[in-house]
Each structure stands twice: as C-alpha cells, then as structure tokens.
Design a protein around this motif. Structure first.
Motif, PDB file in Angstrom:
ATOM      1  N   PHE A 224       0.815  -1.210   0.000  1.00 45.56           N
ATOM      2  CA  PHE A 224       0.000   0.000   0.000  1.00 45.56           C
ATOM      3  C   PHE A 224       0.857   1.272   0.000  1.00 45.56           C
ATOM      4  O   PHE A 224       0.675   2.156  -0.839  1.00 45.56           O
ATOM      5  N   ASN A 225       1.792   1.369   0.957  1.00 50.27           N
ATOM      6  CA  ASN A 225       2.622   2.577   1.058  1.00 50.27           C
ATOM      7  C   ASN A 225       3.521   2.758  -0.153  1.00 50.27           C
ATOM      8  O   ASN A 225       3.727   3.878  -0.619  1.00 50.27           O
ATOM      9  N   GLU A 226       4.053   1.664  -0.652  1.00 48.97           N
ATOM     10  CA  GLU A 226       4.907   1.725  -1.829  1.00 48.97           C
ATOM     11  C   GLU A 226       4.113   2.201  -3.038  1.00 48.97           C
ATOM     12  O   GLU A 226       4.596   3.026  -3.823  1.00 48.97           O
ATOM     13  N   ASP A 227       2.904   1.704  -3.170  1.00 49.22           N
ATOM     14  CA  ASP A 227       2.037   2.100  -4.272  1.00 49.22           C
ATOM     15  C   ASP A 227       1.734   3.597  -4.213  1.00 49.22           C
ATOM     16  O   ASP A 227       1.760   4.288  -5.225  1.00 49.22           O
ATOM     17  N   ARG A 228       1.478   4.101  -3.031  1.00 49.45           N
ATOM     18  CA  ARG A 228       1.164   5.531  -2.869  1.00 49.45           C
ATOM     19  C   ARG A 228       2.375   6.414  -3.133  1.00 49.45           C
ATOM     20  O   ARG A 228       2.244   7.495  -3.702  1.00 49.45           O
ATOM     21  N   GLN A 229       3.566   5.977  -2.693  1.00 48.00           N
ATOM     22  CA  GLN A 229       4.759   6.816  -2.816  1.00 48.00           C
ATOM     23  C   GLN A 229       5.569   6.540  -4.082  1.00 48.00           C
ATOM     24  O   GLN A 229       6.463   7.317  -4.427  1.00 48.00           O
TER      25      GLN A 229
END
Length: 180
Positions: A20-25
C-alpha cells in the motif's frame, strides 16, 4: 513501480511486490517492512543509498495478495533489464516469490542465508522483512541471517571484490537511480 538505489550497486535486493505505502509513494520498501529493511541494512554498515532495491512485480496486486505467476512473468522483462543494468555481484531475493525466480523448487526456510551461484552471480536468499512483522519469532532469525550477509560482503571485500556500493564495471559514486 521502479526500483531505486545506487546505479553501481554490487548488492541488489529483490522483494515480492509493492504494498500500500509503496504504491502511494512510488518507491520500493517504504512501509513498515522497508523501515525494518533500513534497520537491517544499518546493522551491517549499509544505507539504502548503497544498494539497489526493486520487486518481482512492478504493480501492487489487488488486496495485497501474492502475485500470480502470470503477473511475475509479465514483469520479468523489467526485472531482467534492471539486473542487467545494475550488474550486481550479489542478489538478495527477499521471500519465497523472489527466491522462486532462481530456485523454484526450493523453500526459503531451507535455503535462507546460504549463498549459491547462478550465472556467475551470488544469490543469497533471505526471509522478507515483512515476515518479522507478521511473526515476531522470526525477528532474531532474520537479524542473524542479515549478519551472515554482512559477513559475506566483508569476505568478498577482503578478497578484493567490490564493496556493496561499488561495482567494478561502473564508476564510483552514490548517485541515486530510479529506473523502469
């Protein structure tokens, strides 16, 4: 999602896929598992900037599920190009999905922290850092395995092999590279 790190890194980490965080950043390993990876790198005297970090699949699988074989296959050309461009001396597959690229019949729990050679490159499989987040009993094992990676890198360096952030085929430097 591109990989990132030193363009001349002799050490490449390959995870499963963005969360999730990787996808957002738009960056690999920036969530809780990435923070733990940063700690593990620090424990062996390295920083994220010294290595190259990428994933088997370049897009987040729905609901953060395991990537399907077809998804891994669809992204394999990108990963092959990254490996060719970086030309690392040591590749660290993180977890079973990354391990399967090199050794599809092996279990990560049986081959972890044991260097093997594949096409002239040392492959040093390790548990994925997220494993410690899901099972705290694995934390000590993961940290001990990372210490073995540090020992491998020190041995290579003492034998004249390049340091983790220095590939002999490239110029030295720590310029960050984000690719593919």
């Amino acid at each position: 999602m591109p990989g990132e790190g030193a363009p001349n890194a002799s050490l490449m980490f390959i995870g499963e896929g963005p969360g999730f965080n990787e996808d957002r950043q738009g960056r690999p390993f920036v969530g809780a598992a990435g923070q733990y990876l940063d700690e593990l790198l620090h424990s062996i005297g390295l920083k994220r900037e010294d290595v190259f970090i990428t994933n088997m699949v370049k897009c987040r699988p729905p609901n953060n599920r395991d990537p399907f074989p077809g998804e891994i296959s669809a992204c394999s050309g990108y990963l092959d190009a990254q490996i060719e461009a970086i030309n690392p001396a040591v590749i660290v597959p993180l977890g079973r999905h990354a391990l399967a690229r090199w050794f599809p019949r092996d279990s990560i729990s049986k081959v972890r922290a044991r260097p093997r050679t594949f096409d002239g490159v040392t492959v040093f499989p390790l548990y994925h850092p997220a494993a410690a987040l899901h099972n705290s009993a694995l934390r000590a094992t993961i940290e001990a395995d990372f210490a073995k990676l540090g020992a491998l890198l020190r041995d290579r360096e003492s034998q004249g092999a390049p340091a983790a952030n220095e590939n002999p085929d490239e110029g030295s430097g720590s310029q960050q590279l984000s690719m593919f």
